[in-house]
Write a protein that holds these residues in place. Structure first.
Motif, short mmCIF file in Angstrom:
data_model
loop_
_atom_site.label_atom_id
_atom_site.label_comp_id
_atom_site.label_asym_id
_atom_site.label_seq_id
_atom_site.Cartn_x
_atom_site.Cartn_y
_atom_site.Cartn_z
N UNK A 10 0.83 -1.22 0.00
CA UNK A 10 0.00 0.00 0.00
C UNK A 10 0.86 1.26 0.00
N UNK A 11 1.84 1.32 0.91
CA UNK A 11 2.63 2.54 1.05
C UNK A 11 3.63 2.72 -0.09
N UNK A 12 4.01 1.63 -0.75
CA UNK A 12 4.93 1.76 -1.88
C UNK A 12 4.28 2.52 -3.04
N UNK A 13 2.94 2.57 -3.04
CA UNK A 13 2.22 3.28 -4.10
C UNK A 13 1.65 4.62 -3.61
N UNK A 14 1.92 4.97 -2.36
CA UNK A 14 1.34 6.18 -1.77
C UNK A 14 2.15 7.42 -2.14
N UNK A 15 1.51 8.58 -2.00
CA UNK A 15 2.19 9.86 -2.15
C UNK A 15 2.67 10.30 -0.77
N UNK A 52 10.11 3.84 1.55
CA UNK A 52 11.38 3.97 0.83
C UNK A 52 11.17 3.78 -0.67
N UNK A 53 10.39 2.78 -1.02
CA UNK A 53 10.07 2.54 -2.44
C UNK A 53 9.31 3.72 -3.02
N UNK A 54 8.32 4.22 -2.27
CA UNK A 54 7.54 5.36 -2.76
C UNK A 54 8.40 6.60 -2.92
N UNK A 55 9.32 6.81 -1.99
CA UNK A 55 10.15 8.01 -2.04
C UNK A 55 11.19 7.98 -3.14
#
Length: 308
Positions: A51-56, A175-178
Motif C-alpha cells: 500500500x505505502x509503496x504506491x502512496x504519495x 522507501x520505495x515510494x520516495x
C-alpha cells in the motif's frame, strides 16, 4: 453514506464469523494467537509495504500525521492527569491507563476500516507510523524505567522500533515510494497474495477474542477508570482530532472524516500485552480493549452520520 455503511457491514460480518468460529471452537484453542501472529509478523507488513509503496509521501507525512500525534498525545496527557491526580493511581498504573485511553488499534481494526470504509489502507498509515515508531516506544520506555528502576538506553529505544515488523514493512514501502523504485512484478505478486490474508485473518481473530470475557467486575475496583478510559478513547480522542484538524489545519470533507474515524478506533490489544508484561493496570487495559472494541464500530457509524 451508503458506501460507508456497506464498509462497516463488511467489517462486522467478518467479525461475527470470527465470533461464531470462536464460540464453537471450530479452529481449536490456539487459533486466535496463531491468526494474530500471522497478521502481525507476515500478512500486515506485506499489506502495508504494498500500500505505502504506491502512496504519495506528502499525503502520509502531512496533516493526518500531525492530527494523529496531537490528538493522541493530548488525550494521553489529559487522562494521565485525571488518573494520577484525581483518581490517585500510581505512576505506572496512570501511564498504562493513559495508553488504554489513547492508543488506537491501528492495525487489526484500523487497516480493515481504512480499506472498506475510507477506501484506502494508506489512510491509517500516519496513525500506525506515529504509534509504532514514537508513541508506544515512549510509553514503554517510561514504564520500563518506572517499574524496573533502570533507564532505557537510546540503542534499546531504536531497537524496540526496528524490531516491529509493521514498522519494517511500512518503512520499506515508504522507501520505495520516495525513491520511485519499481518493484518487479514477480516479487510484488507474492507480497500481494500474502497481504490479502491480513484483513480477514485480523477480523476473524478479533471476533474470536470477543468470547468469554466479562468486563466491569465490581471486585476489580477499577470500574470508574475503565469507563473513563473507554469514554476518552471513543469520544474525547476523536473530538480532539476533529477540532484540531478542522479549526487548526482547515481539513474538511473526506480528509476530515478519515482522521476522525481513525482517532475513534478502539484501544489497541497490545495495551493489554504491555499491562501483563509490567503487571500494572491489567484490569483497566483488558476491560477497555473489550468495551471499546465492541462499541467502536457503532461509534464510528455515528461519526459518519455527523460528518456526512
Amino acid at each position: 453514506m451508503l458506501g460507508v455503511l456497506a464498509g462497516f457491514f463488511v467489517v462486522w460480518a467478518i467479525i461475527l464469523v470470527g465470533w461464531f468460529v470462536g464460540k464453537r471452537n471450530i479452529l481449536g484453542e490456539n487459533a486466535r494467537p496463531v491468526l494474530s501472529a500471522l497478521t502481525f509478523f507476515v500478512a500486515s507488513p506485506a499489506l502495508l509495504f504494498e500500500t505505502l509503496s504506491k502512496a504519495h509521501l506528502q499525503d502520509v507525512f502531512a496533516a493526518p500525521l500531525l492530527v494523529a500525534a496531537v490528538s493522541a498525545a493530548a488525550t494521553a496527557l489529559i487522562f494521565f492527569s485525571v488518573a494520577k491526580f484525581w483518581l490517585g493511581r500510581s505512576l505506572p498504573e496512570s501511564l498504562m491507563s493513559s495508553m488504554s485511553a489513547s492508543l488506537a488499534n491501528s492495525a487489526n481494526l484500523g487497516i480493515p476500516i481504512a480499506v472498506y470504509v475510507l477506501g484506502d489502507a494508506s489512510y491509517v498509515a500516519p496513525l500506525l507510523i506515529f504509534q509504532l515508531a514514537f508513541f508506544t516506544p515512549i510509553f514503554l520506555m517510561i514504564l520500563d524505567a518506572s517499574t524496573s528502576g533502570r533507564r532505557t538506553t537510546p540503542l534499546r529505544f531504536v531497537l524496540m522500533i526496528l524490531r516491529n515488523p509493521m514498522i519494517v514493512g511500512s518503512g520499506l514501502g515508504l522507501l520505495v515510494a520516495g525513491t520511485g523504485f519499481q518493484v518487479p512484478e514477480l516479487i510484488l505478486q507474492p507480497i500481494h497474495l500474502i497481504g490479502g490474508a491480513a484483513i480477514p485473518a485480523m477480523l476473524i481473530a478479533f471476533g474470536m477474542s470477543l468470547n468469554g470475557t466479562r468486563p466491569l467486575q465490581a471486585s476489580s475496583g477499577r470500574r470508574v477508570d475503565t469507563l473513563l478510559a473507554s469514554t476518552f478513547k471513543l469520544v474525547v480522542h476523536p473530538a480532539l482530532a476533529y477540532f484540531f484538524a478542522h479549526f487548526a489545519l482547515g481539513l474538511d470533507g473526506h480528509a476530515l472524516f478519515a482522521v476522525v474515524v481513525t482517532a475513534a478506533l478502539p484501544t489497541a490489544q497490545n495495551v493489554f500485552v504491555a499491562a501483563t508484561r509490567y503487571q500494572t493496570g491489567v484490569t483497566v487495559a483488558k476491560d477497555t480493549v473489550l468495551i471499546t472494541t465492541v462499541v467502536a464500530v457503532p461509534a464510528m457509524i455515528g461519526v459518519a452520520f455527523l460528518l456526512a
